[in-house]
Write a protein that holds these residues in place. Structure first.
Motif, PDB file in Angstrom:
ATOM      1  N   ASP A   1       7.832   2.420 -19.790  1.00  0.00           N
ATOM      2  CA  ASP A   1       9.238   2.410 -20.202  1.00  0.00           C
ATOM      3  C   ASP A   1      10.060   1.469 -19.339  1.00  0.00           C
ATOM      4  O   ASP A   1      11.055   0.901 -19.805  1.00  0.00           O
ATOM      5  N   ARG A   2       9.648   1.321 -18.092  1.00  0.00           N
ATOM      6  CA  ARG A   2      10.359   0.411 -17.184  1.00  0.00           C
ATOM      7  C   ARG A   2       9.807  -1.001 -17.234  1.00  0.00           C
ATOM      8  O   ARG A   2      10.258  -1.873 -16.482  1.00  0.00           O
TER       9      ARG A   2
ATOM     10  N   ASN B   1       0.839  -1.195   0.000  1.00  0.00           N
ATOM     11  CA  ASN B   1       0.000   0.000   0.000  1.00  0.00           C
ATOM     12  C   ASN B   1       0.878   1.250   0.000  1.00  0.00           C
ATOM     13  O   ASN B   1       1.538   1.568   0.985  1.00  0.00           O
ATOM     14  N   ARG B   2       0.842   1.975  -1.112  1.00  0.00           N
ATOM     15  CA  ARG B   2       1.620   3.203  -1.259  1.00  0.00           C
ATOM     16  C   ARG B   2       0.693   4.415  -1.413  1.00  0.00           C
ATOM     17  O   ARG B   2       1.021   5.385  -2.083  1.00  0.00           O
ATOM     18  N   GLY B   3      -0.472   4.326  -0.789  1.00  0.00           N
ATOM     19  CA  GLY B   3      -1.404   5.438  -0.842  1.00  0.00           C
ATOM     20  C   GLY B   3      -1.027   6.543   0.127  1.00  0.00           C
ATOM     21  O   GLY B   3      -0.477   6.286   1.195  1.00  0.00           O
ATOM     22  N   LYS B   4      -1.346   7.772  -0.249  1.00  0.00           N
ATOM     23  CA  LYS B   4      -1.108   8.924   0.607  1.00  0.00           C
ATOM     24  C   LYS B   4      -2.247   9.918   0.397  1.00  0.00           C
ATOM     25  O   LYS B   4      -2.430  10.451  -0.696  1.00  0.00           O
ATOM     26  N   GLY B   5      -3.022  10.147   1.447  1.00  0.00           N
ATOM     27  CA  GLY B   5      -4.204  10.978   1.351  1.00  0.00           C
ATOM     28  C   GLY B   5      -3.920  12.379   0.847  1.00  0.00           C
ATOM     29  O   GLY B   5      -2.908  12.990   1.204  1.00  0.00           O
ATOM     30  N   GLY B   6      -4.823  12.888   0.000  1.00  0.00           N
ATOM     31  CA  GLY B   6      -4.742  14.257  -0.485  1.00  0.00           C
ATOM     32  C   GLY B   6      -3.885  14.465  -1.705  1.00  0.00           C
ATOM     33  O   GLY B   6      -3.837  15.575  -2.246  1.00  0.00           O
ATOM     34  N   GLU B   7      -3.225  13.414  -2.177  1.00  0.00           N
ATOM     35  CA  GLU B   7      -2.328  13.584  -3.323  1.00  0.00           C
ATOM     36  C   GLU B   7      -3.056  13.352  -4.645  1.00  0.00           C
ATOM     37  O   GLU B   7      -4.124  12.756  -4.704  1.00  0.00           O
ATOM     38  N   GLU B   8      -2.417  13.834  -5.706  1.00  0.00           N
ATOM     39  CA  GLU B   8      -2.895  13.604  -7.061  1.00  0.00           C
ATOM     40  C   GLU B   8      -1.699  13.171  -7.902  1.00  0.00           C
ATOM     41  O   GLU B   8      -0.577  13.076  -7.406  1.00  0.00           O
ATOM     42  N   ALA B   9      -1.945  12.877  -9.167  1.00  0.00           N
ATOM     43  CA  ALA B   9      -0.904  12.304 -10.025  1.00  0.00           C
ATOM     44  C   ALA B   9       0.388  13.111 -10.011  1.00  0.00           C
ATOM     45  O   ALA B   9       1.488  12.545  -9.977  1.00  0.00           O
ATOM     46  N   SER B  10       0.284  14.439 -10.029  1.00  0.00           N
ATOM     47  CA  SER B  10       1.482  15.280 -10.051  1.00  0.00           C
ATOM     48  C   SER B  10       2.329  15.076  -8.796  1.00  0.00           C
ATOM     49  O   SER B  10       3.567  15.144  -8.849  1.00  0.00           O
ATOM     50  N   ASP B  11       1.673  14.831  -7.657  1.00  0.00           N
ATOM     51  CA  ASP B  11       2.394  14.574  -6.402  1.00  0.00           C
ATOM     52  C   ASP B  11       2.973  13.161  -6.397  1.00  0.00           C
ATOM     53  O   ASP B  11       4.097  12.927  -5.933  1.00  0.00           O
ATOM     54  N   GLU B  12       2.192  12.224  -6.896  1.00  0.00           N
ATOM     55  CA  GLU B  12       2.589  10.821  -6.834  1.00  0.00           C
ATOM     56  C   GLU B  12       3.757  10.499  -7.747  1.00  0.00           C
ATOM     57  O   GLU B  12       4.552   9.601  -7.445  1.00  0.00           O
ATOM     58  N   LEU B  13       3.889  11.239  -8.835  1.00  0.00           N
ATOM     59  CA  LEU B  13       5.025  11.019  -9.727  1.00  0.00           C
ATOM     60  C   LEU B  13       6.351  11.156  -8.990  1.00  0.00           C
ATOM     61  O   LEU B  13       7.315  10.438  -9.290  1.00  0.00           O
TER      62      LEU B  13
ATOM     63  N   GLU C   1       9.978   6.613  -7.742  1.00  0.00           N
ATOM     64  CA  GLU C   1      11.287   5.959  -7.545  1.00  0.00           C
ATOM     65  C   GLU C   1      11.317   5.166  -6.245  1.00  0.00           C
ATOM     66  O   GLU C   1      11.712   3.990  -6.226  1.00  0.00           O
ATOM     67  N   THR C   2      10.910   5.797  -5.150  1.00  0.00           N
ATOM     68  CA  THR C   2      11.005   5.141  -3.843  1.00  0.00           C
ATOM     69  C   THR C   2       9.842   4.184  -3.566  1.00  0.00           C
ATOM     70  O   THR C   2      10.023   3.164  -2.907  1.00  0.00           O
TER      71      THR C   2
END
Length: 239
Positions: A140-141, A80-92, A96-97
């Protein structure tokens, strides 16, 4: 929430994935953990007492590949790599991590909700462009990808958000088509339950959420079951 819930449908035209999950299927015939990374916002991370879908999905997939289609050499891990309040621009910025370093066989990316909910902070066209950028990085990966679009709930249909929600859903569908990746149509499925099966918003929405944005435990459970079935079917028969 009422205990008298209507019988709901899981139409194949909505639930079934467009492309086979070949990498996931091959991984099932190996040994060791089969990793799935779930990236997203609060729908992924979880909120309050609602068990989020990644934990349910892990349980259902483990059960399926233990009992219905036994693979004793593998274990399904849904990270689970969810984080409340984020959107695609934040998640990009977390790819990597939170994705690349784990080398998953499948990436599930839930997007679009906050672009509508926080429409004062995000522009849906910019978010759509970031989704396309993220999908390109993932492809790409060599990752297999499954997008999840927004939840069909009260807040997403209030005032000016109804039209914006429809636009965001369409933009996500278009991004998935351009990238050639799978899309789980949560919006259409939940809308079907509401419109065709008579499920009320009181049953779909978490009663403890003052924003009327997050799904109830029951609707999260049903979406998790649908997602599990979609993945299993797209993976096909295994040896």
């Amino acid at each position: 929430m009422s205990d008298n819930l209507p019988i709901i449908e899981f139409p194949s035209a909505i639930v079934d994935l467009k492309y086979p999950l070949r990498q996931f299927r091959r991984a099932l015939d190996g040994k060791g953990p089969v990793r799935i990374v779930a990236m997203g916002s609060s729908s992924t991370a979880g909120r309050g007492d609602v068990v989020p879908y990644p934990y349910r999905l892990e349980m259902y997939l483990r059960q399926h590949y233990k009992d219905a289609d036994p693979h004793p050499e593998i274990r399904i891990d849904v990270l689970n790599r969810g984080k409340g309040g984020e959107e695609a621009s934040d998640e990009l910025r977390r790819f990597e991590t939170d994705i690349f370093q784990d080398s998953p066989v499948l990436v599930i990316w839930q997007v679009g909700t906050n672009a509508v909910f926080h429409n004062d902070l995000y522009d849906v066209d910019v978010v759509a462009a970031k989704i396309g950028e993220g999908l390109a990085q993932l492809r790409d990966r060599g990752f297999e990808v499954l997008l999840i679009d927004p939840q069909y709930v009260t807040k997403m249909l209030w005032d000016d958000r109804a039209e914006l929600s429809d636009k965001m859903v369409q933009l996500i569908h278009a991004a998935a088509d351009r990238a050639g990746v799978n899309l789980f149509q949560r919006w259409a499925l939940m809308r079907h339950w509401h419109v065709q099966n008579g499920v009320s918003f009181e049953q779909l929405v978490d009663p403890t959420d003052p924003d009327k944005l997050h799904q109830s435990d029951w609707s999260t459970w049903q979406v998790s079951l649908a997602l599990k079935s979609a993945i299993v079917k797209a993976a096909g028969a295994t040896s």
